[in-house]
Design a protein around this motif. Structure first.
Motif, PDB file in Angstrom:
ATOM      1  N   THR A   1       0.887  -1.126   0.102  1.00  0.00           N
ATOM      2  CA  THR A   1      -0.049   0.091   0.055  1.00  0.00           C
ATOM      3  C   THR A   1       0.886   1.329   0.039  1.00  0.00           C
ATOM      4  OG1 THR A   1      -1.843  -1.081   1.118  1.00  0.00           O
ATOM      5  CG2 THR A   1      -1.786   1.088   1.300  1.00  0.00           C
TER       6      THR A   1
ATOM      7  N   LEU B   1      -4.386   6.886   3.285  1.00  0.00           N
ATOM      8  CA  LEU B   1      -4.316   5.544   3.590  1.00  0.00           C
ATOM      9  C   LEU B   1      -3.469   5.178   4.899  1.00  0.00           C
ATOM     10  CD1 LEU B   1      -3.083   4.370  -0.083  1.00  0.00           C
ATOM     11  CD2 LEU B   1      -5.276   4.175   0.946  1.00  0.00           C
TER      12      LEU B   1
ATOM     13  N   SER C   1      -5.935   3.042   7.399  1.00  0.00           N
ATOM     14  CA  SER C   1      -5.975   1.473   7.023  1.00  0.00           C
ATOM     15  C   SER C   1      -4.717   0.942   7.038  1.00  0.00           C
ATOM     16  CB  SER C   1      -6.167   1.393   5.623  1.00  0.00           C
ATOM     17  OG  SER C   1      -5.360   1.752   4.667  1.00  0.00           O
TER      18      SER C   1
ATOM     19  N   GLN D   1      -3.901  -4.203   0.503  1.00  0.00           N
ATOM     20  CA  GLN D   1      -4.629  -4.614   1.424  1.00  0.00           C
ATOM     21  C   GLN D   1      -5.494  -5.931   1.490  1.00  0.00           C
ATOM     22  OE1 GLN D   1      -5.479  -2.781   4.502  1.00  0.00           O
ATOM     23  NE2 GLN D   1      -3.688  -1.750   3.965  1.00  0.00           N
TER      24      GLN D   1
ATOM     25  N   CYS E   1      -9.854   1.100   4.019  1.00  0.00           N
ATOM     26  CA  CYS E   1      -9.024   1.267   2.603  1.00  0.00           C
ATOM     27  C   CYS E   1     -10.032   1.465   1.522  1.00  0.00           C
ATOM     28  CB  CYS E   1      -8.011   0.041   2.392  1.00  0.00           C
ATOM     29  SG  CYS E   1      -7.066   0.079   0.943  1.00  0.00           S
TER      30      CYS E   1
END
Length: 312
Positions: free
Chosen positions: A111, A127, A130, A263, A302
């Motif tokens: 990510t 992000l 997440s 994710q 996410c």
């Protein structure tokens, strides 16, 4: 959530469910070595890929130049041969939990790489929630692992450190695979995601053939019994965790942005934990349950960050 996003998440979950079996497989093969499991699994992957590709090879070969074959070689090494050999060794050294938690960092690393790319539609800060939730789940599993080590894997500090090093190298190897594979799938719009998976399997199988002498001829003492069970597990992994799971993964990779692809790897961690609980015939401990909740929350966070306004 768009239909393509939902389909991509479903494919990611399916791949994770099958890959989760890979972390349990070393526990099922008894006296056989991780290298033996990996070599038979990937030879099976290659044989099945060859059978499925045979009718299409004349059509596919004109689209494959030197760059594509070198790319397939790198993907086969990073995502299959090197990754699974390291991961299997880590599991046999220190059990399922530690490799699960280390490989569990892949969602964070992938990510982060995806968010830092020039073509990312999201900023890293969008992000962070997440990634923090994912990391929180991993920390919970780490804490649980080091304070409740399985008796059969209490091999001392150096054994635990060796397992940790193997799992960390597996993390780096598979992070590279995810990113490079996504790049190739976006570039090769004239090759289907499943054909690319099978081509990867073809190269992986060829490499695995070179591993067979190392795996079965060098050991001085091979197991006298259990061969049928071993072959069933290894060939089953080749079909389910390589051919089928990788097809789901490649389909998902073409449907979702790289920042969301990372994710999806959490599903492998969740399913590997679930299979571990079944194998050990117990319920999750409080920290493990907390890790599961955090991991699922990380995926949801996410998906929300990639709302319709950002990804449609």
């Amino acid at each position: 959530m768009t239909r393509s996003t939902f389909t991509g998440i479903a494919c990611g979950a399916a791949a994770g469910a099958l890959w989760g079996l890979s972390l349990l497989a070393p526990e099922l093969i008894g006296p056989f070595a991780p290298l033996q499991l990996a070599s038979v699994r990937f030879v099976t992957y290659g044989v099945i890929a060859l059978l499925l590709l045979a009718p299409k090879l004349k059509t596919l070969l004109p689209h494959l130049g030197a760059a594509e074959w070198w790319g397939l070689l790198g993907l086969s090494l990073m995502g299959n041969i090197i990754y699974y050999s390291l991961l299997s060794t880590a599991v046999q050294l220190c059990g399922v939990a530690m490799p699960s938690l280390i490989v569990g960092f892949i969602p964070v690393t992938v990510t982060l790489v995806g968010a830092l790319r020039h073509d990312s539609t999201l900023h890293v800060r969008q992000l962070v929630p997440s990634m923090l939730l994912s990391a929180g789940g991993i920390v919970c599993i780490a804490w649980q692992n080091f304070h409740n080590a399985s008796p059969q894997h209490q091999g001392g500090l150096w054994v635990q450190l060796a397992g940790l090093l193997m799992a960390a190298c597996a993390l780096l190897s598979w992070t590279g695979f995810v990113v490079k594979n996504a790049n190739w799938l976006r570039r090769l719009d004239h090759i289907t995601h499943n054909d690319w998976n099978l081509l990867t399997g073809l190269v992986t199988g060829a490499l695995a053939l070179l591993m067979l002498p190392l795996a079965f001829l060098l050991p001085q003492h091979l197991p006298a019994t259990g061969w049928a069970h071993f072959l069933m597990v290894a060939c089953g992994m080749g079909l389910l965790a390589s051919v089928v799971a990788n097809a789901f993964w490649n389909s998902m990779t073409r449907l979702l942005p790289l920042t969301m692809v990372g994710q999806m790897i959490l599903f492998e961690t969740l399913f590997s934990l679930f299979y571990g609980f079944l194998w050990e015939q117990r319920f999750p401990r409080p920290l493990e349950a907390c890790a599961i909740v955090l991991a699922i929350s990380g995926v949801i966070s996410c998906v929300r960050a990639h709302g319709p306004a950002k990804h449609g």
